[in-house]
Design a protein around this motif. Structure first.
Motif, mmCIF file in Angstrom:
data_model
loop_
_atom_site.group_PDB
_atom_site.id
_atom_site.type_symbol
_atom_site.label_atom_id
_atom_site.label_comp_id
_atom_site.label_asym_id
_atom_site.label_seq_id
_atom_site.Cartn_x
_atom_site.Cartn_y
_atom_site.Cartn_z
ATOM 1 N N ASP A 131 44.256 18.613 -39.266
ATOM 2 C CA ASP A 131 45.093 17.416 -39.275
ATOM 3 C C ASP A 131 46.410 17.637 -38.546
ATOM 4 O O ASP A 131 47.369 16.885 -38.735
ATOM 5 C CB ASP A 131 45.384 16.996 -40.730
ATOM 6 N N GLN A 146 49.070 11.427 -40.086
ATOM 7 C CA GLN A 146 49.283 10.645 -41.307
ATOM 8 C C GLN A 146 48.355 9.449 -41.399
ATOM 9 O O GLN A 146 48.115 8.932 -42.492
ATOM 10 C CB GLN A 146 50.740 10.141 -41.326
ATOM 11 N N ASP A 147 47.842 9.042 -40.242
ATOM 12 C CA ASP A 147 47.022 7.821 -40.261
ATOM 13 C C ASP A 147 46.201 7.784 -38.989
ATOM 14 O O ASP A 147 46.417 8.573 -38.060
ATOM 15 C CB ASP A 147 47.924 6.595 -40.356
ATOM 16 N N HIS A 148 45.222 6.844 -38.953
ATOM 17 C CA HIS A 148 44.464 6.636 -37.728
ATOM 18 C C HIS A 148 45.391 6.036 -36.661
ATOM 19 O O HIS A 148 46.339 5.333 -36.985
ATOM 20 C CB HIS A 148 43.283 5.677 -37.973
ATOM 21 N N GLY A 149 45.098 6.267 -35.397
ATOM 22 C CA GLY A 149 45.879 5.644 -34.334
ATOM 23 C C GLY A 149 45.887 6.467 -33.054
ATOM 24 O O GLY A 149 45.240 7.522 -32.946
ATOM 25 N N TYR A 204 47.978 8.796 -30.708
ATOM 26 C CA TYR A 204 49.118 9.698 -30.776
ATOM 27 C C TYR A 204 49.474 10.162 -29.358
ATOM 28 O O TYR A 204 48.598 10.452 -28.535
ATOM 29 C CB TYR A 204 48.824 10.908 -31.651
ATOM 30 N N VAL A 207 40.628 11.201 -40.612
ATOM 31 C CA VAL A 207 41.681 12.031 -41.172
ATOM 32 C C VAL A 207 41.246 12.418 -42.591
ATOM 33 O O VAL A 207 40.692 11.582 -43.339
ATOM 34 C CB VAL A 207 43.021 11.264 -41.222
ATOM 35 N N ILE A 266 41.386 10.090 -45.724
ATOM 36 C CA ILE A 266 41.416 8.687 -45.306
ATOM 37 C C ILE A 266 40.002 8.307 -44.935
ATOM 38 O O ILE A 266 39.355 9.024 -44.157
ATOM 39 C CB ILE A 266 42.368 8.473 -44.120
ATOM 40 N N THR A 307 36.491 5.302 -40.333
ATOM 41 C CA THR A 307 36.501 3.926 -39.832
ATOM 42 C C THR A 307 35.107 3.489 -39.446
ATOM 43 O O THR A 307 34.259 4.317 -39.090
ATOM 44 C CB THR A 307 37.422 3.808 -38.622
ATOM 45 N N SER A 327 41.881 -2.275 -32.336
ATOM 46 C CA SER A 327 42.002 -1.762 -33.700
ATOM 47 C C SER A 327 41.380 -2.747 -34.677
ATOM 48 O O SER A 327 41.592 -3.965 -34.574
ATOM 49 C CB SER A 327 43.471 -1.537 -34.072
ATOM 50 N N THR A 369 39.736 -0.676 -40.081
ATOM 51 C CA THR A 369 39.273 0.653 -40.471
ATOM 52 C C THR A 369 39.090 1.607 -39.312
ATOM 53 O O THR A 369 38.761 2.772 -39.507
ATOM 54 C CB THR A 369 37.916 0.523 -41.200
#
Length: 815
Positions: A665, A696-699, A701, A723, A726, A729, A800, A803
C-alpha cells in the motif's frame, strides 16, 4: 588669398583606331593623380589577344593636345601572375545582421581560398561605431579565415574611418607592388571623422587602388563610386550573394593580372581645369591605336606667377588721333605664357582703327587679331617671354569730332585667359574727348566703398552754375550708389564745360552663411565642424577664430563674420549647437535571473530612447528570454549611443520525469529531489511531501518533484483500484474513438451492472479541462465529448464509479 580645391574628378573615355589589316586595340584602365605625378594604366590587344610588346619610342603621350616630352613606360609581364597586398575592409554595423553578413563571409572566404598562401597577403579590418584591425597583413590563409568568421554586426557606420585604416595598413606594411583596398558596406557613413577627399589624397599619394562594393539598396552608391573612380579602382553594386562572389573574383583577377602597362609623367599648373590625356601606339600589330581619358587638375594658385596688363588713359580734343600702348608686366620672376583677351570701348566716342606690333612683344609673333567697332579680340597661341614691364601692342585711336556729353569712354579688358600657371589682372584706361578749361571734380574720400558708406565730390574753384549728372546743383554732393559722376559748369568766360567722369563703385555687403543647419545636434565628447558657405578673403567667428572652418565642442550659438574681396564685411545668422550626453540605459529584469528550462524572464531597457538594439539583434524596448546567456542593449537618443551593463541569465534543466513504484500500500517516487508533493485525482494530498506516500483510497496518484534549483517535473498518474481493507471495485470497460482525434470523441462505458460514472479529463499538469456525468439506466452508456478549444497534446480521461476507476490516455491531433 589663394584658393585650394583638392577634389580630382576623373572621367574615362577609351577609343582605338583600326588598321585595315589587323585589329589593334588600346584601352586606358585607370588614371591615378598623385600631383604632380600622373599614372596611366592601360592594356593593349592584337586581334583580341593581350599584347606585351612595346618600346617607349612606339608611344606618344599628349595632355590637352600638347606632347608630353618626358615620360616613363613600364610594360606588362606576360609570364606568371602578380602577387598583391590588399586590405579587406568590412562593414560590421547593425545593418549587416542576417543575410548581408553571411554573404560577406562567404565571398571573403572564397577570395582567401584563391590566394596563393605564399606571396599574396591580406589584412582584415572592420568598422561599426569604431574601427578594429582584426588581423594585420599576412599570407596565412587559416588566420585570415578565422578573422573573417569573427566579423560582428552591431553599432553605427564609421565607413570612411575604416577605409582610411585599410589604406594605412597597406602604406605601412605592404610587401608587394600591387596594392589595393576593398571596402564593402550596406549603408551610409554616420560616424567618421575622415572624409572621402582625405581617402583619395592618401590612396593616390601611395598609389593604392581602392575598390568599393555597395551591398543592397541602402548603400551610399555615389560616394562609394567616387572613392573608387578617383583612386583607380572599380565600384560594384551587388544585391545577391552570387553578384557579391563575382565582384570579389573580378577584383582578384584584376589584382593578379599581368597585362596592364603603365605610363608615368609629371604634369604642371594647378589651375583646376579639365585635362585630356591621350596615349597613342604608332605600331601595334601593324596598325595604330589610341585611347583618351579626362581628369581635372587640382586648384591651387599659391605658386602662380602674376601678369598685369594695363592701358593708360588720356584726354583728347575732338577729331584728333593718338597711339595707346597696352603694357604687360610680370610680377617677380619672368613668365612664359600664351594669352587670350578682348578690349571693348564706346564706339560712339572714338574708334580704334588699327593695331601696331612694331617694337612690341608681338613683333615676331603672329597673333590672331580681330577688329570690330567697339571690340578688339586678341589670341596669342605661341608662348610669350614676359620679363618686367614691356609693351604688348599699340592701339591707334581717333576721337570723334562731336561726342555727346560727357564725351568719354573706358577702354576695358574682358577676362584675360593665360595658358600657363598665372594670375592675370587687367586695368582699363579712361579717355575723355573734350575742349580745355573743363571743370575738375575734387574727391573727398574713396571712390570704392561698401554699401552704407558714401563719398563727397566737389567742383574745383573758378566755375559757377553747377549741374551734376545726379541732378544736383550744389557745388558739392554726397554719392551713395555706383555710377559715373560728371558735372557741367560755367567757366570764367561764361562757357559751359563738362568735366571728366569720376567712377563711383559701391560694393554690396556679402551674404554670409554657415553651411550647417540652423540647429546641430551632437554628443558629448564629439566635436562639430562649422564652415563658411562660399569663399571670402577673411573670416572672424564668434569664438575669435579666423579660419574658414572651426570645430566646437560646447553647446551654444555661433556666428560668422566674413570679408569679401572688396573689403566689405557681412554677418551670418547664428547656428545653434546642442551637445547631448550619451544615454546610460539600465536593464530592468522582470522575473528571475536563474530560470528553469521552458520558463521566461523579461528584460526592459526603459523608455525615452529613439533606437534599441539588443545583443540578440532584437530592436524593441522589451524582450523575453528563455535561454541562458549574457544580455545587453545599445540605445540611441538624439544620435548619441549608450550601452547598458550586462545581465547574466542562467537556465537550469528540469529534473527527469519521475516514476511511481508500488510496494503493498506504499507508493514511492523513483528519483531523489529537494521536495515532493503527492496528488490524487489531480488534487494535492495535504501533508504528503516526502518521497513515499501510503495509499488511502482508490484513485489516480501522481507526484511532483522539485530539485535544488526550484525546477519541477510531474509523473504520469498511477491508477489504484485495490487497497487492503477497501472493497475491490466492480469492473467496467472504457473505450474511446477515434484516438488520436481532432477534438470530438465517442466515449463508451460497458459494465456488468447499472452504475453511475463521473468522467474527468486532465492535461499533463493535472488541470481539469472537461467533465461530465453518465447516469443512464443501462449497462452500456455512451457520450460525445467536444474538446474543440483545447490545444493539441496528450490528455488523461478518468472514469470513476462508486467502486472503481479507470484512466485512459487521450490524444488531441487536428492535422
Amino acid at each position: 588669398m589663394p584658393h585650394v580645391r583638392s577634389i580630382l574628378i576623373i572621367i574615362g573615355i577609351a577609343c582605338c583606331t583600326l588598321s585595315a589589316f589587323s585589329q589593334p586595340e588600346l584601352t586606358i584602365e585607370s588614371v591615378t593623380v598623385n600631383w604632380p605625378t600622373i599614372y596611366v594604366d592601360f592594356r593593349q590587344y592584337c586581334n583580341g589577344e593581350p599584347s606585351y610588346h612595346g618600346e617607349k619610342s612606339d608611344y606618344s603621350v599628349f595632355e590637352n593636345g600638347r606632347p608630353v616630352k618626358e615620360f616613363t613606360l613600364s610594360m606588362s609581364n606576360p609570364h606568371g601572375r602578380n602577387e598583391f597586398s590588399v586590405s579587406l575592409v568590412f562593414d560590421a554595423s547593425a545593418s549587416m545582421q542576417g543575410d548581408h553578413r553571411d554573404w560577406t563571409k562567404s565571398a571573403a572566404h572564397n577570395f582567401i581560398n584563391n590566394m596563393d598562401g605564399v606571396g599574396d597577403e591580406a589584412a582584415i579590418v572592420w568598422f561599426h561605431s569604431s574601427v578594429n584591425v582584426e588581423l594585420s597583413l599576412t599570407s596565412n590563409k587559416m588566420s585570415l579565415h578565422n578573422a573573417v568568421d569573427a566579423l560582428p554586426a552591431a553599432g553605427a557606420t564609421a565607413m570612411w574611418n575604416g577605409a582610411y585604416e585599410g589604406i594605412q595598413q597597406i602604406v605601412s606594411g605592404a610587401s608587394n607592388n600591387v596594392r589595393a583596398v576593398i571596402v564593402l558596406s550596406d549603408g551610409a557613413d554616420n560616424s567618421s571623422t575622415r572624409t572621402v577627399q582625405e581617402l583619395v589624397a592618401l590612396a593616390n599619394q601611395h598609389r593604392v587602388k581602392v575598390y568599393t562594393i555597395g551591398l543592397g539598396t541602402g548603400a551610399d552608391l555615389p560616394n562609394l563610386d567616387a572613392l573608387a573612380s578617383n583612386t583607380g579602382g572599380v565600384f560594384f553594386h551587388c544585391t545577391t550573394v552570387s553578384e557579391l562572389h563575382s565582384a570579389y573574383m573580378d577584383i582578384f583577377d584584376r589584382l593578379i593580372s599581368t597585362d596592364i602597362s603603365t605610363i608615368t609623367y609629371q604634369s604642371n599648373c594647378t589651375d583646376g581645369r579639365e585635362r585630356v590625356i591621350e596615349v597613342m601606339h604608332n605600331d601595334l600589330c601593324g596598325g595604330d591605336a589610341n585611347a583618351a581619358w579626362r581628369y581635372r587638375a587640382p586648384f591651387d594658385t599659391t605658386g602662380f606667377s602674376r601678369i598685369d596688363i594695363s592701358v593708360l588713359g588720356d584726354t583728347l580734343p575732338p577729331g584728333t588721333s593718338t597711339t595707346i600702348p597696352v603694357t604687360a608686366q610680370s610680377a617677380g620672376a619672368p613668365v612664359e605664357s600664351g594669352l587670350i583677351f578682348e578690349i571693348s570701348y564706346n564706339k560712339a566716342i572714338a574708334n580704334i582703327y588699327s593695331v601696331q606690333l612694331d617694337g612690341t612683344l608681338l613683333e615676331n609673333i603672329s597673333p590672331v587679331i580681330q577688329l570690330e567697332p567697339g571690340l578688339i579680340s586678341v589670341t596669342i597661341e605661341d608662348y610669350l617671354w614676359i620679363q618686367g614691364l614691356d609693351t604688348l601692342l599699340k592701339l591707334r585711336l581717333q576721337a570723334d569730332i562731336s561726342p555727346p556729353p560727357p564725351g568719354e569712354t573706358m577702354i576695358s579688358f574682358d577676362e584675360v585667359y593665360s595658358s600657363s600657371c598665372n594670375i592675370t589682372s587687367y586695368n582699363g584706361g579712361l579717355f575723355v574727348v573734350n575742349n580745355l578749361s573743363a571743370p575738375g571734380i575734387v574727391v573727398h574720400g574713396a571712390t570704392e566703398f561698401c554699401d552704407g558708406d558714401s563719398v563727397t565730390l566737389e567742383v574745383s574753384d573758378g566755375f559757377t552754375d553747377y549741374r551734376w549728372s545726379t541732378g544736383d546743383t550744389a557745388k558739392s554732393i554726397t554719392v551713395y550708389s555706383s555710377q559715373n559722376v560728371w558735372v557741367e559748369a560755367r567757366n570764367s568766360s561764361g562757357q559751359l564745360r563738362v568735366s571728366s567722369s569720376v567712377p563711383i563703385t559701391v560694393y554690396p555687403i556679402p551674404q554670409v552663411s554657415i553651411a550647417q543647419p540652423d540647429t546641430v545636434i551632437a554628443c558629448n565628447g564629439d566635436s562639430v565642424a562649422l564652415s563658411a558657405e562660399g569663399d571670402f578673403s577673411e573670416y572672424l567667428w564668434s569664438t575669435g577664430e579666423g579660419s574658414k572652418s572651426i570645430k566646437v565642442d560646447q553647446s551654444g550659438e555661433y556666428v560668422l563674420q566674413a570679408r569679401s574681396a572688396n573689403g566689405c564685411w557681412g554677418e551670418s545668422s547664428p547656428v545653434r549647437v546642442v551637445f547631448h550626453p550619451a544615454p546610460a540605459p539600465s536593464i530592468v529584469v522582470t522575473g528571475d535571473v536563474a530560470i528553469c528550462y521552458g520558463d521566461t524572464t523579461y528584460l526592459d531597457a526603459g523608455a525615452g530612447y529613439d533606437e534599441y538594439v539588443w545583443s540578440t539583434g532584437e530592436q524593441t524596448r522589451q524582450i523575453s528570454v528563455t535561454a541562458g546567456a549574457e544580455y545587453w542593449v545599445v540605445v540611441r537618443r538624439f544620435g548619441c549611443e549608450g550601452v547598458s551593463d550586462t545581465v547574466v541569465i542562467t537556465t537550469y534543466p528540469k529534473p527527469e520525469k519521475p516514476q511511481i513504484v508500488r510496494t503493498g500500500d506504499t507508493l514511492q517516487c523513483t528519483i531523489d529531489g529537494a521536495a515532493f508533493q503527492w496528488f490524487i485525482d489531480g488534487i494535492e494530498i495535504p501533508g504528503e511531501i516526502s518521497q513515499t506516500t501510503v495509499i488511502q483510497d482508490h484513485g489516480r496518484y501522481a507526484v511532483r518533484v522539485v530539485d535544488e534549483n526550484g525546477c519541477t517535473s510531474l509523473s504520469d498518474p498511477v491508477v489504484v483500484t485495490s487497497v487492503d481493507g477497501i472493497p475491490e471495485t466492480l469492473a467496467f470497460d472504457v473505450s474511446i474513438s477515434p484516438n488520436p482525434g481532432p477534438g470530438t470523441f465517442l466515449l463508451r462505458v460497458q459494465s456488468g451492472s447499472v452504475q453511475t460514472y463521473s468522467v474527468i479529463i486532465h492535461d499533463a499538469s493535472g488541470k481539469t479541462v472537461h467533465n461530465l456525468q453518465l447516469s443512464d439506466n443501462s449497462v452500456s452508456q455512451t457520450a460525445t465529448i467536444q474538446l474543440g478549444d483545447v490545444p493539441e497534446g496528450v490528455y488523461f480521461l478518468s472514469v470513476s464509479s462508486p467502486t472503481s476507476q479507470q484512466t485512459k490516455k487521450l490524444i488531441v491531433l487536428r492535422k
